[in-house]
Write an enzyme that holds these catalytic residues in place. Structure first.
Site, PDB file in Angstrom:
ATOM      1  N   ALA A  49       0.803  -1.264   0.043  1.00  0.00           N
ATOM      2  CA  ALA A  49      -0.016  -0.098  -0.045  1.00  0.00           C
ATOM      3  C   ALA A  49       0.924   1.194  -0.016  1.00  0.00           C
ATOM      4  CB  ALA A  49      -0.915   0.109   1.370  1.00  0.00           C
ATOM      5  N   LEU A  57       2.459   3.444  -5.600  1.00  0.00           N
ATOM      6  CA  LEU A  57       1.884   2.802  -6.790  1.00  0.00           C
ATOM      7  C   LEU A  57       0.582   2.062  -6.516  1.00  0.00           C
ATOM      8  CD1 LEU A  57       2.634   2.858  -9.908  1.00  0.00           C
ATOM      9  CD2 LEU A  57       3.765   0.617  -9.415  1.00  0.00           C
ATOM     10  N   GLY A  58       0.811   1.213  -5.434  1.00  0.00           N
ATOM     11  CA  GLY A  58      -0.445   0.272  -5.013  1.00  0.00           C
ATOM     12  C   GLY A  58      -1.740   1.406  -4.761  1.00  0.00           C
ATOM     13  N   ASN A  73      10.331  -2.206 -10.683  1.00  0.00           N
ATOM     14  CA  ASN A  73      11.385  -1.759 -11.390  1.00  0.00           C
ATOM     15  C   ASN A  73      12.509  -2.680 -11.499  1.00  0.00           C
ATOM     16  OD1 ASN A  73      10.238   0.409 -12.894  1.00  0.00           O
ATOM     17  ND2 ASN A  73      10.805   2.041 -11.196  1.00  0.00           N
ATOM     18  N   LYS A 119      13.441  -0.399 -19.902  1.00  0.00           N
ATOM     19  CA  LYS A 119      13.500   0.504 -18.606  1.00  0.00           C
ATOM     20  C   LYS A 119      14.701   0.603 -17.714  1.00  0.00           C
ATOM     21  CE  LYS A 119      10.131   2.442 -15.625  1.00  0.00           C
ATOM     22  NZ  LYS A 119       8.970   2.326 -14.788  1.00  0.00           N
ATOM     23  N   ASN A 175      17.082  15.159 -12.437  1.00  0.00           N
ATOM     24  CA  ASN A 175      17.503  14.373 -13.495  1.00  0.00           C
ATOM     25  C   ASN A 175      18.316  14.763 -14.602  1.00  0.00           C
ATOM     26  OD1 ASN A 175      16.130  12.297 -12.268  1.00  0.00           O
ATOM     27  ND2 ASN A 175      14.734  11.813 -13.850  1.00  0.00           N
ATOM     28  N   SER A 199      13.549   7.995  -8.396  1.00  0.00           N
ATOM     29  CA  SER A 199      12.909   7.284  -7.359  1.00  0.00           C
ATOM     30  C   SER A 199      14.171   7.029  -6.514  1.00  0.00           C
ATOM     31  CB  SER A 199      12.267   5.844  -7.645  1.00  0.00           C
ATOM     32  OG  SER A 199      12.995   5.160  -8.550  1.00  0.00           O
ATOM     33  N   GLU A 225      16.564   0.798  -4.713  1.00  0.00           N
ATOM     34  CA  GLU A 225      16.449  -0.513  -5.407  1.00  0.00           C
ATOM     35  C   GLU A 225      17.777  -0.899  -6.295  1.00  0.00           C
ATOM     36  OE1 GLU A 225      11.925  -1.548  -5.934  1.00  0.00           O
ATOM     37  OE2 GLU A 225      12.207   0.309  -7.074  1.00  0.00           O
TER      38      GLU A 225
END
Ligand code: NAP
Length: 319
Positions: free
Chosen positions: A25, A28-29, A115, A197, A215, A269, A281
């Site tokens: 949750a 994205l969820g 991702n 990606k 970025n 992210s 990640e």
């Protein structure tokens, strides 16, 4: 736009046998839950016995800037689930699924939204008979406060099978997800799309985290300029060794620089995770490239260096 829809009765909408469960949750969820029909969508709690409420309330700012109040159920049972969306971080995915998978019907499609690469293979290897699909999405959501989600950019979502039992299930998954009003399409070559990606993320995210910049700001930095060609060479070598359609290092660099320019004001992210003190990640982006290259006898020192530097940042944050 069907956000926060609560009125459609299952028997009227023809979705009486569809129940979508969302594991994770987070940003994205909550985004998917907000757009999917309220009466057939709920969240899977970490521990149903410790829930203080059966409902999760939050605010959503949609991509046009409008505010919505969202109320969705915490699911106490999963036996009627017809679709599971897994929106945990890559590093949490196997453990989160392991906690609940025995309560999920064997035939229920499981769609992984992570991702990078690596977590999808971990799930498919651990539960090879489950119908597991992967999603690659350009929808963007962030969570500036615990009870608030911002739909930062509208995009597309591509869905494709990872395990044998998922082949042929994309249409039923797409039908259920399309009730959101978001753009969902089938993708027979989902690994190639995930790779595309990953390559862009590998060329942008670690630089933004290490330099603590937006970025677009990486493009003039010496860290980026000194390493981007070697990074793209490592990516191109691994893509070829994996038997995927080849990309030249120059093409990959063009893709990375185009995305960095087009999203120049955005915070990646990875930088967001670093700033928020959360695990990144990196192990599933540059770390995956370094690991997989080693397994295939290839060198990937730039990807390894970026992985190490991002991990150092997180264990020794300067702010
Ligand atoms: N956000 C985007 O726009 C976007 C776009 C494309 C792809 N993705 C991918 O989607 C994944 C999720 O991203 P996100 O931004 O939504 O991350 P996030 O905001 O950190 O959400 C992850 C959620 O998973 C929950 N979780 C972790 N372990 C769990 C468990 N065992 N059981 C139940 N819930 C658990 C976390 O809860 P706690 O907070 O309590 O730990 C958190 O709410 C990532 O792999 C990301 O790369 C995100």
């Amino acid at each position: 736009m069907p956000i926060s829809r609560t009125s459609s009765k299952p028997s009227q909408s023809g979705v009486e046998d569809e129940n979508i469960a969302i594991l994770g949750a987070g940003a994205l969820g909550r985004l998917w839950a907000a757009y999917l029909p309220a009466d057939t969508t709920g969240f899977v709690p970490r521990n149903a016995t410790t829930l203080s409420s059966f409902r999760l309330n939050y605010r959503l700012q949609d991509s046009d800037g409008r505010e919505h109040t969202i109320v969705r159920r915490w699911l106490t049972g999963l036996s009627g689930t017809t679709l599971l969306l897994v929106t945990t971080k890559a590093g949490d995915t196997v453990d989160a699924l392991a906690e609940i998978i025995d309560r999920l019907p064997e035939s229920c499609p499981i769609v992984l939204f992570q991702n990078g690469l690596g977590s999808q293979q971990e799930v498919a290897d651990r539960w090879p008979r489950r119908p597991v699909l992967a999603a690659s999405t350009t929808e963007a959501a962030n969570r500036p406060a615990p009870d608030r989600v911002v739909h930062a950019a509208r995009g597309h979502t591509w869905i494709g099978a990872l395990t044998g039992n998922a082949v042929g299930l994309s249409a039923t998954v797409i039908r259920q997800l399309s009730r959101s009003g978001l753009e969902v399409r089938g993708e027979e070559r989902i690994l190639e799309r995930l790779w595309g990606k990953l390559a862009v993320n590998a060329g942008i995210n670690p630089f933004t985290a290490i330099l603590d910049c937006r970025n677009g700001d990486i493009l003039e930095s010496s860290l980026f300029l000194d390493h981007i060609d070697a990074l793209c060479e490592e990516l191109a070598n691994l893509i070829r060794a994996e038997g995927l359609p080849p990309h030249s290092p120059e093409e990959l660099r063009d893709d990375i620089e185009r995305v960095a320019r087009n999203t120049s004001a955005n915070t990646s992210s990875m930088r967001g995770d670093f700033q928020g003190g959360r695990a990144t990640e990196i192990d599933y982006i540059n770390g995956y490239v370094a690991r997989r290259s080693r397994e295939l006898g290839l060198a990937a020192p730039v990807n390894q260096m970026l992985t190490d530097r991002v991990k150092q940042l997180v264990s020794h944050p300067s702010h």
